[in-house]
Design an enzyme around this catalytic site. Structure first.
Site, PDB file in Angstrom:
ATOM      1  N   THR A  21      14.488  80.253  89.384  1.00 49.66           N
ATOM      2  CA  THR A  21      15.517  81.276  89.191  1.00 49.66           C
ATOM      3  C   THR A  21      16.217  81.556  90.510  1.00 49.66           C
ATOM      4  O   THR A  21      15.644  81.408  91.584  1.00 49.66           O
ATOM      5  CB  THR A  21      14.912  82.589  88.675  1.00 49.66           C
ATOM      6  OG1 THR A  21      14.094  83.169  89.698  1.00 49.66           O
ATOM      7  CG2 THR A  21      14.080  82.367  87.426  1.00 49.66           C
ATOM      8  N   GLU A  22      17.459  81.985  90.423  1.00 44.82           N
ATOM      9  CA  GLU A  22      18.236  82.404  91.593  1.00 44.82           C
ATOM     10  C   GLU A  22      19.071  83.617  91.194  1.00 44.82           C
ATOM     11  O   GLU A  22      19.965  83.503  90.357  1.00 44.82           O
ATOM     12  CB  GLU A  22      19.163  81.281  92.076  1.00 44.82           C
ATOM     13  CG  GLU A  22      18.454  80.025  92.557  1.00 44.82           C
ATOM     14  CD  GLU A  22      17.871  80.143  93.945  1.00 44.82           C
ATOM     15  OE1 GLU A  22      18.078  81.191  94.607  1.00 44.82           O
ATOM     16  OE2 GLU A  22      17.200  79.185  94.371  1.00 44.82           O
ATOM     17  N   VAL A  23      18.768  84.773  91.775  1.00 48.78           N
ATOM     18  CA  VAL A  23      19.607  85.946  91.575  1.00 48.78           C
ATOM     19  C   VAL A  23      20.429  86.181  92.845  1.00 48.78           C
ATOM     20  O   VAL A  23      20.125  85.637  93.899  1.00 48.78           O
ATOM     21  CB  VAL A  23      18.793  87.211  91.224  1.00 48.78           C
ATOM     22  CG1 VAL A  23      17.942  86.982  89.984  1.00 48.78           C
ATOM     23  CG2 VAL A  23      17.917  87.635  92.381  1.00 48.78           C
TER      24      VAL A  23
END
Length: 308
Positions: A274-276
């Site tokens: 994931t990448e926020v």
């Protein structure tokens, strides 16, 4: 910090040696405390998990850093294993607290359905200094290979070794931040003696699938769930996110094992990074933490519904 095409350590075009790495390390100041922020939450979770110390990093004179994982108390050898990792890059705050939020709030819902293993803060030295590297100027998320140049990665791989072949799922929680472009990528170029080539930072959440096993329907299930919490990153005018082609809404692919990435470590059928984007004017720290926890839930739900 504005760096332009020059990083203030080393000589352009020349890789760092021992002196440059020591100078870099001397400039990394403690800005928060692992013992204050993370360890109390892990201690609180002893009521619900088996807490396992799987290693300790001796980074004298900065100190010693115990490494902990959370293991399902109702562990059963006949069930598949799901791994959640956070804080491989210590500065990526929501990876740490998203993993802990999932452990506190959501993990009980999966009891008896699979075995959970959660490593919420893999790089505590870097967590304290809000940095990407460990004190040897090594990126743990390029070090999941044997032999590993990073103690953080080596310790986690040793913990995982007896479970190889049993992983159904691995979700590795990360962030993409403005400091990637202003500090970390310029530092990387300087460390390796290469020119810095400016890029762009995507505004929003996205996933890095493993090109060896992309499982596109799985990736989209996670994207759809997170879109209810925060916005999804759009491609740039080249159809890319951080220099990689967008293969589906909010999804790019990396060859995780070849790059030594944490997400390629287990060979799980379902795996993603994931990448926020915590620096977005459209997102808050609360949304980022929630997006990470929701991503884990969505990944688990999909994996359980589609295991075979």
């Amino acid at each position: 910090m504005s760096v332009g095409n020059f990083y203030p350590i080393g000589t352009p075009g020349t890789p760092w040696g021992t002196a440059e790495k020591a100078l870099w390390r001397s400039r990394q100041l403690v800005r928060r405390r692992y013992a204050d922020d993370v360890l109390p939450v892990i201690e609180r979770l002893r009521a619900h998990f088996d807490v396992i110390q799987y290693g300790e990093l001796d980074y004298s004179p900065d100190g010693r850093y115990p490494l902990f994982s959370l293991r399902s108390r109702d562990w059963r050898d006949d069930l598949p294993v799901a791994l959640v990792t956070g804080g491989v890059h210590g500065y990526e705050t929501s990876g740490v607290f998203g993993a802990l939020r999932f452990a506190e709030r959501d993990a009980a819902d999966y009891a008896g359905r699979l075995n959970l293993l959660i490593a919420p803060c893999i790089s505590p030295w870097a967590y304290e200094r809000i940095h990407r590297w460990n004190p040897e100027a090594v990126d743990p998320n390029r070090s999941f290979r044997t032999p590993s140049p990073a103690g953080e990665s080596a310790a986690l791989m040793q913990l995982m070794e007896p479970l190889q072949g049993r992983f159904l799922l691995h979700v590795d929680l990360h962030e993409t931040t403005d400091s990637d472009e202003t500090e970390f990528r310029p530092a990387l170029a300087a460390r390796d003696g290469k020119p810095f080539e400016p890029g762009t930072i995507p505004d929003g959440f996205y996933l890095c699938a493993d090109s060896e096993a992309p499982e596109p329907a799985f990736q989209q299930a996670v994207i759809e769930a997170v879109a209810k919490v925060t916005h999804i990153a759009l491609p740039d005018d080249k159809g890319e996110i951080i220099g990689s082609p967008v293969v589906a809404h909010g999804v790019i692919e990396y060859p995780c094992r070849d790059l030594g990435l944490c997400a390629g470590m287990t060979g799980a059928r379902y795996r993603t990074t994931t990448e926020v984007y915590p620096d977005s004017p459209r997102a808050t720290p609360e949304q980022c933490n929630e997006a990470q926890a929701v991503a884990v839930r969505a990944a688990l739900d999909y994996a359980l519904a589609h295991q075979r």
